[in-house]
Design a protein around this motif. Structure first.
Motif, PDB file in Angstrom:
ATOM      1  N   ARG A 100       6.951  24.670  10.199  1.00  0.00           N
ATOM      2  CA  ARG A 100       7.892  24.643  11.027  1.00  0.00           C
ATOM      3  C   ARG A 100       9.312  25.516  10.187  1.00  0.00           C
ATOM      4  NH1 ARG A 100       8.737  21.388  15.811  1.00  0.00           N
ATOM      5  NH2 ARG A 100      11.017  21.890  16.273  1.00  0.00           N
ATOM      6  N   VAL A 101       9.347  25.036   8.909  1.00  0.00           N
ATOM      7  CA  VAL A 101      10.335  25.309   7.770  1.00  0.00           C
ATOM      8  C   VAL A 101      10.084  27.315   7.939  1.00  0.00           C
ATOM      9  CG1 VAL A 101      11.191  25.590   5.800  1.00  0.00           C
ATOM     10  CG2 VAL A 101      10.798  23.383   6.989  1.00  0.00           C
ATOM     11  N   LEU A 102       8.891  27.414   7.507  1.00  0.00           N
ATOM     12  CA  LEU A 102       8.454  28.950   7.330  1.00  0.00           C
ATOM     13  C   LEU A 102       8.710  29.667   8.641  1.00  0.00           C
ATOM     14  CD1 LEU A 102       5.287  28.892   5.454  1.00  0.00           C
ATOM     15  CD2 LEU A 102       7.458  29.503   4.573  1.00  0.00           C
ATOM     16  N   ASP A 103       8.547  29.229   9.763  1.00  0.00           N
ATOM     17  CA  ASP A 103       8.889  29.689  11.141  1.00  0.00           C
ATOM     18  C   ASP A 103      10.212  29.984  11.310  1.00  0.00           C
ATOM     19  OD1 ASP A 103       7.821  30.699  13.535  1.00  0.00           O
ATOM     20  OD2 ASP A 103       8.527  28.865  14.433  1.00  0.00           O
ATOM     21  N   GLN A 104      11.079  29.153  10.977  1.00  0.00           N
ATOM     22  CA  GLN A 104      12.659  29.427  11.164  1.00  0.00           C
ATOM     23  C   GLN A 104      13.391  30.127   9.991  1.00  0.00           C
ATOM     24  OE1 GLN A 104      14.287  27.465  13.905  1.00  0.00           O
ATOM     25  NE2 GLN A 104      12.331  27.005  14.946  1.00  0.00           N
ATOM     26  N   TYR A 105      12.534  30.255   8.853  1.00  0.00           N
ATOM     27  CA  TYR A 105      13.065  30.441   7.493  1.00  0.00           C
ATOM     28  C   TYR A 105      14.065  31.553   7.563  1.00  0.00           C
ATOM     29  CZ  TYR A 105      13.147  31.257   2.391  1.00  0.00           C
ATOM     30  OH  TYR A 105      13.434  31.353   1.244  1.00  0.00           O
ATOM     31  N   GLY A 106      13.816  32.691   8.489  1.00  0.00           N
ATOM     32  CA  GLY A 106      14.920  33.799   8.542  1.00  0.00           C
ATOM     33  C   GLY A 106      16.028  33.384   8.831  1.00  0.00           C
ATOM     34  N   VAL A 109       0.861  -1.420   0.014  1.00  0.00           N
ATOM     35  CA  VAL A 109       0.111  -0.053  -0.080  1.00  0.00           C
ATOM     36  C   VAL A 109       1.022   1.282   0.034  1.00  0.00           C
ATOM     37  CG1 VAL A 109      -1.804   1.267   1.355  1.00  0.00           C
ATOM     38  CG2 VAL A 109      -1.731  -1.393   1.239  1.00  0.00           C
ATOM     39  N   MET A 110       1.913   1.041   0.537  1.00  0.00           N
ATOM     40  CA  MET A 110       2.694   2.359   0.943  1.00  0.00           C
ATOM     41  C   MET A 110       3.427   3.016  -0.507  1.00  0.00           C
ATOM     42  SD  MET A 110       6.447   0.537   1.978  1.00  0.00           S
ATOM     43  CE  MET A 110       7.594  -0.229   0.908  1.00  0.00           C
ATOM     44  N   ILE A 111       3.437   4.411  -0.517  1.00  0.00           N
ATOM     45  CA  ILE A 111       4.160   5.103  -1.614  1.00  0.00           C
ATOM     46  C   ILE A 111       5.504   4.657  -1.630  1.00  0.00           C
ATOM     47  CG2 ILE A 111       4.579   7.311  -2.536  1.00  0.00           C
ATOM     48  CD1 ILE A 111       2.224   8.253  -0.849  1.00  0.00           C
ATOM     49  N   THR A 112       6.036   4.144  -2.415  1.00  0.00           N
ATOM     50  CA  THR A 112       7.649   3.948  -2.438  1.00  0.00           C
ATOM     51  C   THR A 112       8.377   5.133  -2.684  1.00  0.00           C
ATOM     52  OG1 THR A 112       7.427   3.151  -4.760  1.00  0.00           O
ATOM     53  CG2 THR A 112       7.172   1.297  -2.962  1.00  0.00           C
ATOM     54  N   ASN A 113       8.021   5.996  -3.458  1.00  0.00           N
ATOM     55  CA  ASN A 113       8.792   7.187  -3.254  1.00  0.00           C
ATOM     56  C   ASN A 113       8.272   8.505  -3.025  1.00  0.00           C
ATOM     57  OD1 ASN A 113       6.632   7.369  -5.155  1.00  0.00           O
ATOM     58  ND2 ASN A 113       7.701   8.204  -7.201  1.00  0.00           N
ATOM     59  N   PRO A 114       8.161   8.517  -1.595  1.00  0.00           N
ATOM     60  CA  PRO A 114       7.612   9.830  -1.023  1.00  0.00           C
ATOM     61  C   PRO A 114       8.725  10.823  -1.101  1.00  0.00           C
ATOM     62  CG  PRO A 114       8.571   8.334   0.916  1.00  0.00           C
ATOM     63  CD  PRO A 114       8.460   7.460  -0.615  1.00  0.00           C
ATOM     64  N   VAL A 115       8.515  12.096  -0.777  1.00  0.00           N
ATOM     65  CA  VAL A 115       9.518  13.230  -0.796  1.00  0.00           C
ATOM     66  C   VAL A 115      10.288  13.139   0.519  1.00  0.00           C
ATOM     67  CG1 VAL A 115       9.414  15.611  -1.217  1.00  0.00           C
ATOM     68  CG2 VAL A 115       7.589  14.387  -1.942  1.00  0.00           C
ATOM     69  N   THR A 116      11.569  12.838   0.147  1.00  0.00           N
ATOM     70  CA  THR A 116      12.442  12.918   1.252  1.00  0.00           C
ATOM     71  C   THR A 116      13.543  13.658   1.007  1.00  0.00           C
ATOM     72  OG1 THR A 116      13.913  11.170   0.121  1.00  0.00           O
ATOM     73  CG2 THR A 116      12.060  10.517   1.815  1.00  0.00           C
ATOM     74  N   ALA A 117      14.312  14.278   2.024  1.00  0.00           N
ATOM     75  CA  ALA A 117      15.404  15.142   1.652  1.00  0.00           C
ATOM     76  C   ALA A 117      16.634  14.777   2.716  1.00  0.00           C
ATOM     77  CB  ALA A 117      14.877  16.677   2.348  1.00  0.00           C
ATOM     78  N   PHE A 118      17.747  14.844   2.246  1.00  0.00           N
ATOM     79  CA  PHE A 118      18.783  14.851   3.292  1.00  0.00           C
ATOM     80  C   PHE A 118      18.830  15.683   4.386  1.00  0.00           C
ATOM     81  CE2 PHE A 118      20.830  12.921  -0.895  1.00  0.00           C
ATOM     82  CZ  PHE A 118      20.848  11.649  -0.259  1.00  0.00           C
ATOM     83  N   PRO A 119      19.481  15.307   5.480  1.00  0.00           N
ATOM     84  CA  PRO A 119      19.562  16.207   6.661  1.00  0.00           C
ATOM     85  C   PRO A 119      20.070  17.489   6.464  1.00  0.00           C
ATOM     86  CG  PRO A 119      20.350  13.968   7.387  1.00  0.00           C
ATOM     87  CD  PRO A 119      20.143  14.381   5.815  1.00  0.00           C
ATOM     88  N   SER A 120      20.950  17.662   5.378  1.00  0.00           N
ATOM     89  CA  SER A 120      22.025  18.862   5.098  1.00  0.00           C
ATOM     90  C   SER A 120      21.304  19.842   4.612  1.00  0.00           C
ATOM     91  CB  SER A 120      23.280  18.387   4.690  1.00  0.00           C
ATOM     92  OG  SER A 120      22.910  17.657   3.472  1.00  0.00           O
ATOM     93  N   ARG A 121      20.087  19.566   4.072  1.00  0.00           N
ATOM     94  CA  ARG A 121      19.636  20.542   3.054  1.00  0.00           C
ATOM     95  C   ARG A 121      19.079  21.899   3.866  1.00  0.00           C
ATOM     96  NH1 ARG A 121      19.749  19.422  -2.227  1.00  0.00           N
ATOM     97  NH2 ARG A 121      19.866  17.102  -2.391  1.00  0.00           N
ATOM     98  N   GLY A 122      19.176  22.995   2.893  1.00  0.00           N
ATOM     99  CA  GLY A 122      18.905  24.212   3.629  1.00  0.00           C
ATOM    100  C   GLY A 122      17.305  24.242   3.752  1.00  0.00           C
ATOM    101  N   LEU A 123      16.873  25.450   4.238  1.00  0.00           N
ATOM    102  CA  LEU A 123      15.332  25.582   4.437  1.00  0.00           C
ATOM    103  C   LEU A 123      14.756  26.170   3.384  1.00  0.00           C
ATOM    104  CD1 LEU A 123      15.236  27.236   8.208  1.00  0.00           C
ATOM    105  CD2 LEU A 123      15.065  24.561   7.294  1.00  0.00           C
ATOM    106  N   ALA A 124      15.349  26.783   2.548  1.00  0.00           N
ATOM    107  CA  ALA A 124      14.837  27.418   1.185  1.00  0.00           C
ATOM    108  C   ALA A 124      14.629  26.354   0.237  1.00  0.00           C
ATOM    109  CB  ALA A 124      15.833  28.405   0.510  1.00  0.00           C
ATOM    110  N   GLU A 125      15.929  25.167   0.145  1.00  0.00           N
ATOM    111  CA  GLU A 125      15.792  23.954  -0.676  1.00  0.00           C
ATOM    112  C   GLU A 125      14.437  23.301  -0.282  1.00  0.00           C
ATOM    113  OE1 GLU A 125      19.592  22.071  -1.704  1.00  0.00           O
ATOM    114  OE2 GLU A 125      19.765  23.183   0.200  1.00  0.00           O
TER     115      GLU A 125
END
Lengths: 387, 233
Positions: free
Chosen positions: A304-310, A258-274
Motif C-alpha cells: 500500500r505504501v509503495l502504491d501511493q509512494y509518489g 506469547v505476544m511480541i511486546t515491541n512490534p514495529v509501530t508508527a505514529f499516524p503522522s509519519r510520512g511514507l518514505a519514513e
C-alpha cells in the motif's frame, strides 16, 4: 582445560568476593559465567589471566598452576575482550588488531596476513578499515576489532567480559551470531561473562550461575532451564523461560505471554518514505499505526505504501486500513489462534480494556512460544545453526 | 623627549644598521630558551612519570617544582648567580627550574587522565608496565605534555629578557642598553622581537598541541569523507 580449585578471594577490607570456587572449563567450549552484578563473575574470569590473584586456591591451565607463570607472558596467550572495547585511539585498526602478535614478536608478514584474514572474517574489509582509526567506527564495528585483537595471536583461550552489553540490540544480536559462527570454525575455549540470560542461553555450551561469590548451578543451558537448582535460579532465569518446568502445572498460555511486546509501530503522522525506511530497518512488511495514547488506529502494508509512494504529502494515516480483528488481553492463545486461522490473518493485535495496544501475536511468536514449551522437539544443535 | 619625534622609518633604519648585533642577541635569546626548556623536558617528563607511579613522590615533586616557580624570576636568578656566578649558564639553569613545574605537572596530569579502559585492555592483552607506558599512556598524554611545554616556553621567553642583570646575553641586553642610554629605539629593537617571539612560540606550540591529541585521531585523506559503509557482504 581450565580448572579452578578451592579458590577464595578476600579483599583487604574483609570483603569475601569468592567463596571456595571449584570450576572446570572444558576445551573448545563456550562457558558463560552469569549472575547479578557483584556476584563475582568478572572476578572469577580475571583469575584466569592473572588480572586477579586468588587469596587461596589454585588456577590450573592444562594442569599447570598459573601462579608459577609470568603473568605478562600468560596474558599474551589468552585473548581478552572487555565491555568498553579499549581499542587504542592513536593506533589505526590494523595496528590495534596486531598489538598482541607484535608483543609476541611475530614477523611482519605473518602478523599482517593473520590480521587481514581475521578482519575480513568479521566483516570488516581490511583494505577499507585497516587504515581507519577507532573513533571512525561504530560501537559494533569497534567490538568486532576487539574480538579480532583477541584472536590475532591465535590463543587457545579467550576471555570475554560482557563484550556485547554496551551495544545496541541489533549489533548485539549480530555479534552473538558471529561469535557462534567463529567458534564453529575456531574451536577456542571461551569464557564469557554476561548478566543477560538470553545471551547466555543463546551462546553457551555450559552456563555457570553465580551469586554472592558462590557458584549456584553449573550445567548445559537446557538442563538449567529444566532443573533449576533453587528459587534464585528460577527467579534469575525468569518465569517466562520456565513455563515448561513442571508438566502438571502447565496451563494454557495467555496471549499476553506469547505476544511480541515491541512490534514495529508508527505514529499516524509519519510520512511514507519514513514508513518504508522503518520497515526496511526492522525487516517487516507492515506497520501498525498507533497514536500517542497507544490507541490502535490501523495498519499499513508495504504494498500500500509503495502504491501511493509518489504522493509526497501523504502520511501513513492516509493510506492505512483499519484493523478488523484484535484480541483482548487475558484471552487464551487457542482463542487467538482460532481467530487467526479462520480469517487467514498473519498477525493479531492484543489490546487491553481501554483499547490500548499492548502487543502483537504473529505466527513467528506462536512458533517461538511452542519451541520454548517443547524444547525437546527442537534439538539444541539445530537452534544454533540459524543464519 | 626626543622619542616622540621618532618615526617607524627611524626604527627600521636602526635595525638595518645594527642587524648583525641584533641577530646575535636574538639567537642568544632563543638558544638560552631552547636549552633551558630542553633540560626541563629531559628532567621534567621522567619526573612526571615518577609522579604517576607513586602518590608520595607526586606530592613531594610537585610541591618542590611549585615552589621553584613561585620564586620571583629576578630573585631566582640572583640566588643562582651567587652559586653559579655571572653568565649564560645561570640564566639557563634558572629557565630550567622555572619550566620544570608546568612540564612535570602536565606530564603527570596527562598520564593520569588516560582512560582506564585503555589501561585495562593493554594490561589484559599482555603489555608489561613499561610497554603500557610507551605504547599507550605516553602517546595519549602527548597533548598535555605539549601544553606544558607551551606554557613553559612563553614564560621562559619572558623571563630570559632579564638575563643581562646576571651577565647573560639575549634581547634583554638591547632593552637594558636602551634604558640606560634613554634610547627608545634600542628598547623597541629589543622588546618587539622578544614579544613577537613569545607570540609565535605560543601559536606554533598551540598548533602542535592540537596535532598531538591522538585520542580522537582520524585517518587523513578522502577515505573517511563518506562515512557510509560501502561494504555489505
Amino acid at each position: 582445560m581450565i580448572v579452578l580449585e578451592h579458590v577464595n578471594k578476600v579483599y583487604d577490607n574483609g570483603f569475601h568476593a569468592l567463596k571456595d570456587i571449584n570450576l572446570e572449563f572444558k576445551k573448545g567450549e563456550i562457558s558463560v559465567l552469569i549472575g547479578p552484578s557483584g556476584c563475582g563473575k568478572s572476578t572469577t574470569m580475571k583469575l584466569i589471566n592473572a588480572l586477579n590473584t586468588p587469596s587461596s586456591g589454585k588456577v590450573l591451565i592444562d594442569g599447570k598452576d598459573i601462579s608459577k607463570m609470568n603473568p605478562v607472558e600468560l596474558r599474551r596467550n589468552i585473548g581478552y575482550v572487555i565491555q568498553s572495547v579499549g581499542l587504542f585511539p592513536h593506533m589505526n585498526i590494523s595496528k590495534n588488531a596486531a598489538v598482541v602478535p607484535r608483543l609476541k614478536k611475530w614477523d611482519k608478514e605473518r602478523t599482517e596476513q593473520k590480521v587481514n584474514e581475521l578482519l575480513d572474517m568479521v566483516g570488516l574489509d581490511h583494505t577499507i578499515y585497516g587504515t581507519r582509526y577507532p573513533s571512525e567506527l561504530s560501537g559494533g564495528q569497534q567490538q568486532r576489532v576487539g574480538v579480532v585483537r583477541a584472536l590475532a595471536a591465535e590463543p587457545d583461550i579467550i576471555l570475554m567480559d560482557e563484550p556485547f552489553s554496551a551495544l545496541d540490540p541489533i549489533s548485539r544480536e549480530q555479534l552473538q551470531d558471529e561469535l557462534i559462527r567463529l567458534q564453529q570454525e575456531l574451536n577456542k575455549t571461551i569464557i564469557f561473562v554476561t548478566h543477560d540470560m538470553d545471551e547466555a542461553i543463546k551462546i553457551a555450551d555450559t552456563i555457570v550461575l553465580m551469586k554472592d561469590g558462590e557458584v549456584v548451578q553449573t550445567g548445559k543451558p537446557d538442563s538449567i532451564l529444566r532443573h533449576p537448582a533453587n528459587d534464585f535460579v528460577r527467579d534469575f532465569i525468569g518465569s517466562k523461560r520456565l513455563q515448561n518446568e513442571n508438566e502438571s502445572t502447565y496451563e494454557i498460555p495467555l496471549v499476553d505471554e506469547v505476544m511480541i511486546t515491541n512490534p514495529v509501530t508508527a505514529f499516524p503522522s509519519r510520512g511514507l518514505a519514513e514508513a518504508i525506511k522503518m520497515m526496511e530497518m526492522k525487516r517487516v512488511d507492515s506497520l501498525l499505526i498507533v497514536d500517542r495514547n497507544k490507541q490502535l488506529q490501523g495498519a499499513v502494508s508495504i504494498y500500500r505504501v509503495l502504491d501511493q509512494y509518489g504522493e509526497e504529502g501523504k502520511t501513513v494515516a492516509d493510506v492505512m486500513h483499519p484493523v478488523r480483528f484484535s484480541v483482548a488481553s487475558g484471552s487464551t492463545l487457542p482463542q487467538a489462534i482460532e481467530i487467526m486461522d479462520s480469517h487467514q490473518l498473519s498477525n493479531l493485535p492484543v489490546i487491553d480494556s481501554n483499547n490500548r495496544f499492548l502487543g502483537l501475536i504473529t505466527r513467528g511468536s506462536v512458533v517461538k512460544h511452542l519451541a520454548e514449551v517443547y524444547p525437546t522437539i527442537a534439538p539444541p544443535e539445530l537452534s544454533g545453526e540459524g543464519e | 623627549m626626543e622619542s616622540e619625534h621618532l618615526t617607524f622609518s627611524d626604527f627600521l633604519s636602526y635595525i638595518s644598521r645594527n642587524k648583525d648585533m641584533l641577530w646575535e642577541f636574538f639567537t642568544q635569546h632563543i638558544t638560552m630558551v631552547v636549552i633551558g626548556l630542553g633540560l626541563a623536558v629531559i628532567i621534567g617528563v621522567p619526573l612526571g612519570i615518577l609522579c604517576s607511579k607513586n602518590k608520595w613522590a607526586a606530592k613531594i615533586i610537585l610541591f618542590i617544582t611549585n615552589i621553584l616557580q613561585v620564586v620571583p624570576s629576578l630573585a631566582m636568578l640572583v640566588i643562582l648567580m651567587l652559586w653559579l656566578g655571572l653568565g649564560t649558564t645561570t640564566v639557563m639553569v634558572g629557565l630550567f627550574l622555572y619550566s620544570l613545574n608546568p612540564i612535570t605537572r602536565n606530564t603527570y596530569v596527562g598520564l593520569q587522565q588516560v582512560d582506564a579502559s585503555y589501561l585495562e585492555s593493554g594490561k589484559g592483552i599482555g603489555m608489561s608496565p613499561f610497554q603500557l607506558l610507551i605504547n599507550v599512556r605516553f602517546p595519549l598524554s602527548l597533548t598535555y605534555i605539549m601544553s606544558g611545554l607551551r606554557i613553559a616556553a612563553v614564560i621562559a621567553i619572558g623571563v630570559v629578557t632579564i638575563a643581562p642583570l646576571v651577565g647573560g646575553g639575549g634581547l634583554g641586553r638591547e632593552i637594558y642598553a636602551g634604558l640606560n642610554s634613554n634610547n627608545s629605539l634600542r628598547i623597541f629593537a629589543g622588546a618587539i622581537p622578544a614579544a613577537v617571539l613569545a607570540i609565535v612560540a605560543d601559536v606554533v606550540l598551540g598548533i602542535l598541541q592540537r596535532k598531538m591529541d591522538l585520542s580522537k585521531r582520524k585517518s587523513g585523506g578522502a577515505v573517511t569523507a563518506p562515512a557510509k559503509p560501502q561494504k555489505t557482504a
